[in-house]
Design an enzyme around this catalytic site. Structure first.
Site, PDB file in Angstrom:
ATOM      1  N   TYR A 194       0.864  -1.207   0.095  1.00 27.04           N
ATOM      2  CA  TYR A 194      -0.074  -0.030  -0.038  1.00 27.04           C
ATOM      3  C   TYR A 194       0.731   1.292  -0.036  1.00 27.04           C
ATOM      4  CZ  TYR A 194      -3.477   3.493   1.588  1.00 27.04           C
ATOM      5  OH  TYR A 194      -4.196   4.728   1.608  1.00 27.04           O
ATOM      6  N   GLY A 195       1.794   1.437   0.837  1.00 24.71           N
ATOM      7  CA  GLY A 195       2.654   2.629   0.898  1.00 24.71           C
ATOM      8  C   GLY A 195       3.394   2.557  -0.288  1.00 24.71           C
TER       9      GLY A 195
END
Length: 277
Positions: A194-195
């Site tokens: 996600y990051g």
């Protein structure tokens, strides 16, 4: 004069729905297209908003992972409105901490939605932006945290003001490949799918803003990435500190920057404040 129009992606619930509501409350003078992948969920969301007094909301189907879907939306906007005034790229996804899918699969699926999906919508819709348009790409404070976890070489690339879009796309592809072979941390990537996708969204926004300044210098278009904060949604869970309405404040603020405003542009904005990248 054609009627003004705003598009919000992933808007049938959560922050996206709150953004549509926020634009209504801010008195957006035109139609607001609430888009979602699922037609029934989108139509239900529009019906709910209309019952609350948001009369200028219209549903349009959009699956950001389908390039043809973005092009259909472009055609609709060109034919009905002659252009686009506000684009808020809110659609995104994340696997939960308890997800059992292999990390390589999580990386590929998350990247497809959060980075490639956003890119495909932009490729379809940025060419039809009208003068003084506003574009908001919903990123995350996790992008900054994840950037700090990258190797110095990757950090330098992602902070390079002249990074071409093509090179960013190659880097995002390299992360997915490394994740699939299990060597992403060895190659200097953070251990978060996600990051990393949100690094992509923030850097893409910096690139897009630079290109708009170069190609349409007198048109007053402003494009930024933002972090809505830690918001109580299906994605973030019920322990998060902000309501969806509070999460929508910065995206709505950026989408309604007054005509003639020169900044922010090409920035990551959190709580209406520009963050250092």
């Amino acid at each position: 004069m054609s009627k003004r129009v705003a598009v919000v992606t992933g808007a049938n619930k959560g922050i996206g729905l709150a953004i549509v509501k926020g634009l209504c409350k801010a008195g957006f003078n035109g139609d607001i297209l609430l888009t979602a992948r699922n037609e029934k969920l989108g139509q239900d969301a529009v019906a709910g908003l209309k019952s609350e007094g948001c009369k200028n909301v219209i549903f349009h189907q959009l699956d950001i992972c389908d390039q043809g879907s973005s092009l259909k939306l472009k055609k609709f906007l060109e034919e009905k409105y002659g252009g686009l005034d506000v684009l808020i790229n809110n659609a995104g996804m994340a696997f939960t901490h308890s997800a059992t899918e292999p990390f390589g699969e999580q990386a590929e699926v998350t990247m497809r939605t959060n980075f490639w999906g956003t890119l495909w919508v932009c490729h379809a819709l940025l060419p039809i932006l009208r003068p003084s348009a506003r574009v908001v790409n919903v990123s995350s404070f996790v992008s900054k945290k994840s950037l700090d976890q990258c190797s110095p070489e990757l950090q330098a690339k992602f902070r390079n003001k002249d990074l071409p879009e093509e090179e960013l796309c190659l880097l995002m592809g390299e992360f997915v490949q490394a994740a699939q072979t299990g060597d992403h941390t060895g190659q200097g990537w953070p251990n978060t799918a996600y990051g990393t996708t949100k690094i992509g969204v923030t850097v893409l926004s910096r690139i897009q803003a630079r290109v708009l300044t170069e190609t349409r210098p007198g048109d007053g278009i402003l494009l930024n990435a933002c972090c809505p904060g830690w918001v109580r949604t299906d994605m973030a869970g019920s322990n998060a500190t902000k309501s969806p309405e509070e999460g929508a404040e910065t995206p709505v603020y950026l989408a309604t920057l007054p005509e003639g405003a020169k900044e922010p542009h090409g920035q990551l904005v959190w709580d209406k404040t520009v963050q250092e990248w």
